[in-house]
Every structure is written in C-alpha cells, then in structure tokens.
Design an enzyme around this catalytic site. Sequence first.
Site, PDB file in Angstrom:
ATOM      1  N   ARG A  56      32.553 -27.009 -17.406  1.00  0.00           N
ATOM      2  CA  ARG A  56      33.533 -27.607 -16.490  1.00  0.00           C
ATOM      3  C   ARG A  56      32.816 -28.694 -15.698  1.00  0.00           C
ATOM      4  O   ARG A  56      31.606 -28.850 -15.782  1.00  0.00           O
ATOM      5  CB  ARG A  56      34.232 -26.561 -15.604  1.00  0.00           C
ATOM      6  CG  ARG A  56      33.484 -25.364 -15.188  1.00  0.00           C
ATOM      7  CD  ARG A  56      32.319 -25.617 -14.282  1.00  0.00           C
ATOM      8  NE  ARG A  56      32.730 -26.390 -13.121  1.00  0.00           N
ATOM      9  CZ  ARG A  56      31.921 -27.134 -12.399  1.00  0.00           C
ATOM     10  NH1 ARG A  56      30.628 -27.237 -12.710  1.00  0.00           N
ATOM     11  NH2 ARG A  56      32.342 -27.819 -11.359  1.00  0.00           N
ATOM     12  N   GLY A  57      33.631 -29.441 -14.907  1.00  0.00           N
ATOM     13  CA  GLY A  57      33.088 -30.630 -14.259  1.00  0.00           C
ATOM     14  C   GLY A  57      33.437 -31.822 -15.144  1.00  0.00           C
ATOM     15  O   GLY A  57      33.210 -31.786 -16.361  1.00  0.00           O
ATOM     16  N   GLN A 205      33.313 -22.023  -7.691  1.00  0.00           N
ATOM     17  CA  GLN A 205      32.285 -22.923  -8.242  1.00  0.00           C
ATOM     18  C   GLN A 205      31.190 -23.216  -7.221  1.00  0.00           C
ATOM     19  O   GLN A 205      30.039 -23.445  -7.578  1.00  0.00           O
ATOM     20  CB  GLN A 205      32.911 -24.251  -8.707  1.00  0.00           C
ATOM     21  CG  GLN A 205      33.746 -24.152  -9.963  1.00  0.00           C
ATOM     22  CD  GLN A 205      35.211 -23.878  -9.686  1.00  0.00           C
ATOM     23  OE1 GLN A 205      35.550 -23.280  -8.665  1.00  0.00           O
ATOM     24  NE2 GLN A 205      36.089 -24.287 -10.572  1.00  0.00           N
ATOM     25  N   ASP A 246      37.452 -36.035 -10.223  1.00  0.00           N
ATOM     26  CA  ASP A 246      37.971 -35.847 -11.580  1.00  0.00           C
ATOM     27  C   ASP A 246      38.727 -37.066 -12.071  1.00  0.00           C
ATOM     28  O   ASP A 246      38.838 -37.285 -13.282  1.00  0.00           O
ATOM     29  CB  ASP A 246      38.863 -34.603 -11.639  1.00  0.00           C
ATOM     30  CG  ASP A 246      37.995 -33.362 -11.568  1.00  0.00           C
ATOM     31  OD1 ASP A 246      37.648 -32.955 -10.437  1.00  0.00           O
ATOM     32  OD2 ASP A 246      37.607 -32.844 -12.626  1.00  0.00           O
ATOM     33  N   LYS A 257      38.500 -31.104  -6.969  1.00  0.00           N
ATOM     34  CA  LYS A 257      38.834 -29.670  -6.844  1.00  0.00           C
ATOM     35  C   LYS A 257      39.711 -29.402  -5.636  1.00  0.00           C
ATOM     36  O   LYS A 257      39.477 -29.939  -4.550  1.00  0.00           O
ATOM     37  CB  LYS A 257      37.526 -28.883  -6.745  1.00  0.00           C
ATOM     38  CG  LYS A 257      37.668 -27.395  -6.550  1.00  0.00           C
ATOM     39  CD  LYS A 257      38.555 -26.710  -7.569  1.00  0.00           C
ATOM     40  CE  LYS A 257      38.139 -26.966  -9.000  1.00  0.00           C
ATOM     41  NZ  LYS A 257      39.183 -26.515  -9.982  1.00  0.00           N
TER      42      LYS A 257
HETATM   43  O1  MRU Z   1      37.782 -27.041 -12.315  1.00  0.00           O
HETATM   44  P1  MRU Z   1      36.428 -27.663 -12.372  1.00  0.00           P
HETATM   45  O2  MRU Z   1      35.329 -26.721 -12.027  1.00  0.00           O
HETATM   46  O3  MRU Z   1      36.194 -28.401 -13.666  1.00  0.00           O
HETATM   47  O4  MRU Z   1      36.467 -28.764 -11.221  1.00  0.00           O
HETATM   48  C1  MRU Z   1      35.331 -29.576 -11.052  1.00  0.00           C
HETATM   49  C2  MRU Z   1      35.430 -30.533  -9.925  1.00  0.00           C
HETATM   50  O5  MRU Z   1      36.433 -30.648  -9.258  1.00  0.00           O
HETATM   51  C3  MRU Z   1      34.245 -31.442  -9.730  1.00  0.00           C
HETATM   52  O6  MRU Z   1      34.070 -31.735  -8.380  1.00  0.00           O
HETATM   53  C4  MRU Z   1      34.485 -32.749 -10.497  1.00  0.00           C
HETATM   54  O7  MRU Z   1      34.811 -32.497 -11.832  1.00  0.00           O
HETATM   55  C5  MRU Z   1      33.304 -33.644 -10.451  1.00  0.00           C
HETATM   56  S1  MRU Z   1      31.958 -33.060 -11.408  1.00  0.00           S
HETATM   57  C6  MRU Z   1      30.707 -34.182 -11.296  1.00  0.00           C
END
Ligand code: MRU
Length: 354
Positions: A56-57, A205, A246, A257
């Site tokens: 994820r990320g 997370q 994102d 997030k």
């Molecule tokens: O649901 P996730 O864990 O994929 O969400 C991740 C985030 O919101 C991160 O802050 C974002 O993807 C940036 S990662 C460099």
Amino acid sequence: MTPQLRTVDWVPAQASRRTPGDVVLIDQTRLPNEVVWLRTRDVRDIWTAIKTLQVRGAPAIGVTAAMGVVAAVQSRPGATADLIRAADEAAAYLATSRPTAVNLFWALDRMRRVAAGAAALAPDAFKDRLADEAVRIRDEDAAMCRAIGRHGAELLADGATVLTHCNAGSLATSEYGTALAPIYVAAEQGKRVKVYADETRPLLQGARLTAWELMEAGIDVTLICDNMAAHVMKTRGINAVLVGADRIAANGDTANKVGTYGVALLARAHGIPFYVLAPTSTFDLTLASGDLIPIEERAAEEITMGFGRRTAPLNVKTFSPAFDVTPAELIAAIVCEKGILRPPFPVALRNAAG
Ligand code: MRU
C-alpha cells in the site's frame, strides 16, 4: 528496516535475463509483528496484495502494478501481438484494485504505452522490455523520493518536531518514502528530528508501519492516537506537519489517508505549516479540483471488527472512506522531486509536471 530496504522488488530467475521473474513484497498486513515476504508471479496474487493492503502507499502500488503486468505476460506463449493484448488486459484488471492513488493508473498507462511501442520486438525481447520498464519505474521512484527528501530537509531545522499521519515512508514507496524522506535525510545531515505519528484509524498504518519503520531507522518517534493531535499541537511544540498524497488535483487539493484533512485544519488553527510531499507521478492535472478525486470506500468490518475483534454492534450502519481531500488553501507547500512548490499551486504544479 533501513530506509534503503526494498518494499517491492523484481527478482529474475536468471541473472542474464529479466524474465521470467518474481515480484517480491513485504507483506505489510503482518507488520509490525513479523517481517514476511510475499513472492509471486501470479497477477491475481498481485491484485489481491494491492486490494488487501499487503502492499500500500501510492507509489508502491504503482510500482507493484507495473510488475504485475510483467508477471501476467511473461509465461504466455504466442506472438508479440498476443502479448500486447495480454498486457492491456492485465493493466485493465489491475486498475480495478484500488481507485484513489493515481500512481496506479499512471504506472499502468506507462506500461501499456511501452507495450504498444515494442510491437516490433520478438516475444522474449518484448517480455524483457516490459520488465526493464517496471524496474525503471521502481528505480525512478526511489530517486524521486530521495530528491523529495533533500528538498524537504530544508524545511526542518535541527531540533525540529514534526507530526505525520498514515505511512508515507519507505514502506509506501520504492525507498525512503515521501513524507518521511526529509526526516531520513535530516538525520543523515546530523539534525535531531522528533516525530509524532498518528496511529491512523482504522487500519493503523501510523502505529503498525510508520512507528515501526522509524524505530528501525533509529528515529525518535512517539505514537499518538488520532484524537490526540490537537492536544499534541498545542502542548508539544510541533514545528511542521508532513504528509504524503494519493492524488493531487490541478488546483493543489490533495487526497490522502482519511484524517489528513482534519490534521490540516488543526495545523491551521495552531499556526503550524502543513506540507504535502509527493512525486509528480501523484499529480493528476486532468482534474480541476479535489471534488473530482474518486474516494475509495472500504468494508464495514474494517471499522467494526478491526483486526478480528468486534468493537461495534452487529449490523450498525457504517461509512468508511479510506481517503479525504485537504483543500489547497490549507497547504503551505507541496514538495516534489523538482523542489518546494508554493501557492499559487495551479501554476507551480503545471511547471513542475511539465
Ligand atoms: O490506504 P493506504 O495505506 O494505501 O494509504 C496510504 C496513504 O494515504 C499515503 O499517505 C499515501 O499513499 C502516500 S504514500 C507515499
């Protein structure tokens, strides 16, 4: 884990050729209790890994999906034209895994374009060409994160205390991270930086991943529950908020997030600069504003039965958006690999992307 450890990698079976090979991922659902690697060449496993947040990320999802296209194509028999069709199909399938992080679609489009442009190659060379591209996406992401770290470190004085939300670190990217990269670079420069990490309900997370990777890297990190952020801003001398993204729309509105928007409002109320850190692969300049960003909604169980234990009445109504949108006017700067972008964002984002 050091910031240099690879969250996602492509491991060829033989040194002489890129394909066939495996995608190797740290299974992030198992952290922080155990470090388990997922190794696969099945595109369905890769779809599931993205969907279930084993990986994820935003940047890490993009890199993984690109490798997923290679995995889908590499064992197929047939002529190059058949392989191009298979690559398109795999890209369309992987695009259904998660809707918000634009890096996923950015990486898949890039793989599709490369496949279409490699029609003249023989099948084996075509497969290697796709794998080369996926590895290049990975390596470029690592370089972008490193550059974000260098620019972002300029915003952190020796002794700075920062607050972050979710995980935008090494685990969320190829290496270093986005929001955490300046912290790693500042530490390399000998600056002392303290971090408060929001736990980040419902999937934690911040607690499971950010606290873990910062501790592994020897960074001073303090974990707080999400609802403590206002009190911490008021009493703990927070100098900056650093978050990832994102998707960033053309006007600077930023999806990240869920909970990030609230943190931005709190930062504004306390006079603390709120910084978004993301590579240009997270920009979506086709969208005029954040209102147009698709927001993923996740299963009710993630908030009623987090980690297997029921914490809400059976059949209670729920609403579980995975992301929210922070309006551009709450953002002091967007740090990308090209530098520190200040408002007005429409012009700055266009120039950086171009
Ligand atoms: O649901 P996730 O864990 O994929 O969400 C991740 C985030 O919101 C991160 O802050 C974002 O993807 C940036 S990662 C460099």
